[in-house]
Design a protein around this motif. Sequence first.
Motif, PDB file in Angstrom:
ATOM      1  N   LYS A 121      -9.104  -7.196   0.489  1.00 56.38           N
ATOM      2  CA  LYS A 121      -9.823  -7.210  -0.786  1.00 56.38           C
ATOM      3  C   LYS A 121      -9.698  -5.851  -1.489  1.00 56.38           C
ATOM      4  O   LYS A 121     -10.067  -4.822  -0.923  1.00 56.38           O
ATOM      5  CB  LYS A 121     -11.290  -7.504  -0.499  1.00 56.38           C
ATOM      6  N   GLY A 122      -9.134  -5.856  -2.665  1.00 58.76           N
ATOM      7  CA  GLY A 122      -8.992  -4.609  -3.422  1.00 58.76           C
ATOM      8  C   GLY A 122      -7.613  -3.993  -3.323  1.00 58.76           C
ATOM      9  O   GLY A 122      -7.285  -3.062  -4.075  1.00 58.76           O
ATOM     10  N   CYS A 123      -6.810  -4.513  -2.451  1.00 59.06           N
ATOM     11  CA  CYS A 123      -5.392  -4.117  -2.411  1.00 59.06           C
ATOM     12  C   CYS A 123      -4.661  -5.106  -1.501  1.00 59.06           C
ATOM     13  O   CYS A 123      -4.641  -4.972  -0.285  1.00 59.06           O
ATOM     14  CB  CYS A 123      -5.208  -2.689  -1.908  1.00 59.06           C
ATOM     15  N   VAL A 124      -4.098  -6.115  -2.144  1.00 58.89           N
ATOM     16  CA  VAL A 124      -3.462  -7.223  -1.413  1.00 58.89           C
ATOM     17  C   VAL A 124      -1.965  -6.968  -1.342  1.00 58.89           C
ATOM     18  O   VAL A 124      -1.344  -6.581  -2.334  1.00 58.89           O
ATOM     19  CB  VAL A 124      -3.741  -8.563  -2.143  1.00 58.89           C
ATOM     20  N   ALA A 125      -1.410  -7.206  -0.158  1.00 54.70           N
ATOM     21  CA  ALA A 125       0.048  -7.060  -0.009  1.00 54.70           C
ATOM     22  C   ALA A 125       0.548  -8.123   0.959  1.00 54.70           C
ATOM     23  O   ALA A 125      -0.144  -8.482   1.917  1.00 54.70           O
ATOM     24  CB  ALA A 125       0.392  -5.678   0.519  1.00 54.70           C
ATOM     25  N   HIS A 126       1.740  -8.612   0.699  1.00 56.41           N
ATOM     26  CA  HIS A 126       2.377  -9.598   1.578  1.00 56.41           C
ATOM     27  C   HIS A 126       3.756  -9.078   1.936  1.00 56.41           C
ATOM     28  O   HIS A 126       4.655  -9.062   1.085  1.00 56.41           O
ATOM     29  CB  HIS A 126       2.519 -10.951   0.877  1.00 56.41           C
ATOM     30  N   VAL A 127       3.928  -8.642   3.177  1.00 54.86           N
ATOM     31  CA  VAL A 127       5.250  -8.157   3.572  1.00 54.86           C
ATOM     32  C   VAL A 127       6.080  -9.312   4.132  1.00 54.86           C
ATOM     33  O   VAL A 127       5.533 -10.270   4.689  1.00 54.86           O
ATOM     34  CB  VAL A 127       5.166  -7.036   4.646  1.00 54.86           C
ATOM     35  N   ALA A 128       7.394  -9.214   3.994  1.00 50.92           N
ATOM     36  CA  ALA A 128       8.293 -10.181   4.639  1.00 50.92           C
ATOM     37  C   ALA A 128       8.251  -9.928   6.140  1.00 50.92           C
ATOM     38  O   ALA A 128       8.216  -8.777   6.591  1.00 50.92           O
ATOM     39  CB  ALA A 128       9.714  -9.996   4.115  1.00 50.92           C
ATOM     40  N   PHE A 129       8.226 -11.048   6.913  1.00 54.53           N
ATOM     41  CA  PHE A 129       8.095 -10.872   8.367  1.00 54.53           C
ATOM     42  C   PHE A 129       8.903 -11.928   9.129  1.00 54.53           C
ATOM     43  O   PHE A 129       8.663 -12.180  10.292  1.00 54.53           O
ATOM     44  CB  PHE A 129       6.596 -10.935   8.730  1.00 54.53           C
ATOM     45  N   ALA A 265       5.815  -5.477  -2.087  1.00 50.98           N
ATOM     46  CA  ALA A 265       4.811  -6.284  -1.382  1.00 50.98           C
ATOM     47  C   ALA A 265       3.410  -6.222  -1.984  1.00 50.98           C
ATOM     48  O   ALA A 265       2.641  -7.174  -1.883  1.00 50.98           O
ATOM     49  CB  ALA A 265       4.752  -5.859   0.082  1.00 50.98           C
ATOM     50  N   VAL A 266       3.076  -5.098  -2.627  1.00 52.48           N
ATOM     51  CA  VAL A 266       1.698  -4.947  -3.125  1.00 52.48           C
ATOM     52  C   VAL A 266       1.573  -5.716  -4.433  1.00 52.48           C
ATOM     53  O   VAL A 266       2.329  -5.502  -5.383  1.00 52.48           O
ATOM     54  CB  VAL A 266       1.339  -3.465  -3.333  1.00 52.48           C
ATOM     55  N   ILE A 267       0.575  -6.613  -4.472  1.00 53.41           N
ATOM     56  CA  ILE A 267       0.510  -7.560  -5.579  1.00 53.41           C
ATOM     57  C   ILE A 267      -0.696  -7.290  -6.492  1.00 53.41           C
ATOM     58  O   ILE A 267      -0.766  -7.787  -7.620  1.00 53.41           O
ATOM     59  CB  ILE A 267       0.508  -8.999  -4.979  1.00 53.41           C
ATOM     60  N   THR A 268      -1.647  -6.492  -6.019  1.00 54.31           N
ATOM     61  CA  THR A 268      -2.856  -6.226  -6.817  1.00 54.31           C
ATOM     62  C   THR A 268      -2.535  -5.241  -7.948  1.00 54.31           C
ATOM     63  O   THR A 268      -1.959  -4.170  -7.693  1.00 54.31           O
ATOM     64  CB  THR A 268      -3.972  -5.640  -5.926  1.00 54.31           C
ATOM     65  N   ALA A 269      -2.910  -5.621  -9.138  1.00 56.10           N
ATOM     66  CA  ALA A 269      -2.663  -4.756 -10.303  1.00 56.10           C
ATOM     67  C   ALA A 269      -3.362  -3.411 -10.101  1.00 56.10           C
ATOM     68  O   ALA A 269      -4.445  -3.349  -9.501  1.00 56.10           O
ATOM     69  CB  ALA A 269      -3.202  -5.436 -11.552  1.00 56.10           C
ATOM     70  N   LYS A 270      -2.728  -2.377 -10.590  1.00 59.65           N
ATOM     71  CA  LYS A 270      -3.213  -1.011 -10.349  1.00 59.65           C
ATOM     72  C   LYS A 270      -4.696  -0.863 -10.721  1.00 59.65           C
ATOM     73  O   LYS A 270      -5.489  -0.308  -9.956  1.00 59.65           O
ATOM     74  CB  LYS A 270      -2.362  -0.037 -11.163  1.00 59.65           C
ATOM     75  N   GLU A 271      -5.066  -1.408 -11.872  1.00 56.57           N
ATOM     76  CA  GLU A 271      -6.442  -1.226 -12.360  1.00 56.57           C
ATOM     77  C   GLU A 271      -7.457  -2.066 -11.583  1.00 56.57           C
ATOM     78  O   GLU A 271      -8.659  -1.888 -11.732  1.00 56.57           O
ATOM     79  CB  GLU A 271      -6.529  -1.511 -13.870  1.00 56.57           C
ATOM     80  N   HIS A 272      -6.976  -2.970 -10.732  1.00 54.27           N
ATOM     81  CA  HIS A 272      -7.886  -3.806  -9.933  1.00 54.27           C
ATOM     82  C   HIS A 272      -7.958  -3.354  -8.471  1.00 54.27           C
ATOM     83  O   HIS A 272      -8.576  -4.009  -7.647  1.00 54.27           O
ATOM     84  CB  HIS A 272      -7.460  -5.280 -10.001  1.00 54.27           C
ATOM     85  N   ARG A 273      -7.311  -2.251  -8.176  1.00 57.19           N
ATOM     86  CA  ARG A 273      -7.312  -1.797  -6.782  1.00 57.19           C
ATOM     87  C   ARG A 273      -8.610  -1.075  -6.449  1.00 57.19           C
ATOM     88  O   ARG A 273      -9.165  -0.362  -7.282  1.00 57.19           O
ATOM     89  CB  ARG A 273      -6.118  -0.870  -6.530  1.00 57.19           C
ATOM     90  N   ASP A 274      -9.082  -1.274  -5.236  1.00 60.64           N
ATOM     91  CA  ASP A 274     -10.293  -0.608  -4.759  1.00 60.64           C
ATOM     92  C   ASP A 274      -9.921   0.810  -4.318  1.00 60.64           C
ATOM     93  O   ASP A 274      -9.156   0.974  -3.354  1.00 60.64           O
ATOM     94  CB  ASP A 274     -10.860  -1.421  -3.579  1.00 60.64           C
ATOM     95  N   PRO A 275     -10.452   1.834  -5.006  1.00 61.53           N
ATOM     96  CA  PRO A 275     -10.059   3.207  -4.688  1.00 61.53           C
ATOM     97  C   PRO A 275     -10.331   3.584  -3.233  1.00 61.53           C
ATOM     98  O   PRO A 275      -9.573   4.338  -2.637  1.00 61.53           O
ATOM     99  CB  PRO A 275     -10.916   4.052  -5.638  1.00 61.53           C
ATOM    100  N   ALA A 276     -11.395   3.019  -2.652  1.00 61.12           N
ATOM    101  CA  ALA A 276     -11.715   3.366  -1.257  1.00 61.12           C
ATOM    102  C   ALA A 276     -10.631   2.840  -0.311  1.00 61.12           C
ATOM    103  O   ALA A 276     -10.197   3.539   0.616  1.00 61.12           O
ATOM    104  CB  ALA A 276     -13.077   2.788  -0.882  1.00 61.12           C
ATOM    105  N   LEU A 277     -10.185   1.601  -0.569  1.00 61.89           N
ATOM    106  CA  LEU A 277      -9.127   1.045   0.286  1.00 61.89           C
ATOM    107  C   LEU A 277      -7.811   1.783   0.050  1.00 61.89           C
ATOM    108  O   LEU A 277      -7.082   2.102   0.997  1.00 61.89           O
ATOM    109  CB  LEU A 277      -8.967  -0.463   0.019  1.00 61.89           C
ATOM    110  N   VAL A 278      -7.529   2.082  -1.215  1.00 66.08           N
ATOM    111  CA  VAL A 278      -6.299   2.816  -1.526  1.00 66.08           C
ATOM    112  C   VAL A 278      -6.286   4.162  -0.795  1.00 66.08           C
ATOM    113  O   VAL A 278      -5.256   4.586  -0.248  1.00 66.08           O
ATOM    114  CB  VAL A 278      -6.146   3.002  -3.057  1.00 66.08           C
TER     115      VAL A 278
END
Length: 291
Positions: A121-129, A265-278
């Motif tokens: 939540k706040g920074c979603v990413a989907h890597v190829a695996f 892989a990172v799909i969350t728009a910059k302005e929607h990212r949670d600074p704490a998670l980032v």
Amino acid sequence: MAKAVLGIIGGSGIYDLPGLEAVEEVRVASPWGEPSDVLRRGRLGPTEIVFLPRHGRGHALSPSDINYRANIDVLKRVGVTDLVSLSAVGSFKGELSPGTFVLADQFIDKTYLRQPSFFGKGCVAHVAFSHPVAPLLQKRLAAALEAEAIPHAVGGTAVCMEGPAFSTLAESLFHKAQGWDLIGMTSMPEAKLAREAEIAYAFVGMVTDFDAWHEEVGPVDVAQVVHHLHANADKGRRLVARLARDFPAEHEPCPIHSDRALEHAVITAKEHRDPALVAKLDAVAGRVLAR
Ligand SMILES: CSC[C@H]1O[C@H](OP(=O)(O)O)[C@H](O)[C@@H]1O
Ligand SMILES: Nc1ncnc2[nH]cnc12
């Protein structure tokens, strides 16, 4: 080009790497919590090595209690580019008998009590695996096994169960019937997290038993596993020494881009990212989040 730093995660029975030269113990803080132990950094021949015992020295952590995120995060923080997982495993194949080292390159994840990702939540990413193992690292391991005359097989599928109890007979027969090769309790989410951290990863399954399916041998018991763990540990250390002896000084770019897994892989728009998670992702994903 990045300097190559070889990370080794030791599994059951491998709590140190004797022969590591100029060793220093490095306690690295992680925003993801406590890693399994201090890191032991040193050299084997020309190669910089960072060693971490997965269960901690003294084996205090069960597979479900290991903080896999902290472990991968601290390895990333000290610059590990290539990571070898050493793991005790059961076998579903008569020909993969105790003492055999199997370079499994596919995994089935049946774990359910572990944090599987750095992202959320706040920074979603989907890597190829689809291909969890870095082919060049696996190739180097195969060459080292060959050079050390350690019985081995290249390729295979390992199922990762939650544990800590071993499988029932029905589960073991089911896993065998799927055509899978090995069973362990720690490859997941370790391999997924290494991919998220853009660390090239390879897996060495060191067979200790035939799990529960083998009619003549009977069900796995801990005494049998521990006996083979000790016999395998020395071979595991020889494998690492040989791998290190011939390891390149610079990290070899991974042909399947496991070392660039976050590129798209990172799909969350910059302005929607949670600074704490980032902020927590500084080591793992700073390369792409800073853009
Ligand atoms: C001691 S047998 C079960 C135990 O051994 C394996 O650990 P590791 O993968 O760290 O070598 C297996 O996954 C279980 O944790
Ligand atoms: N049979 C088995 N099942 C799960 N993990 C193991 N580690 C070693 N042997 C195992």
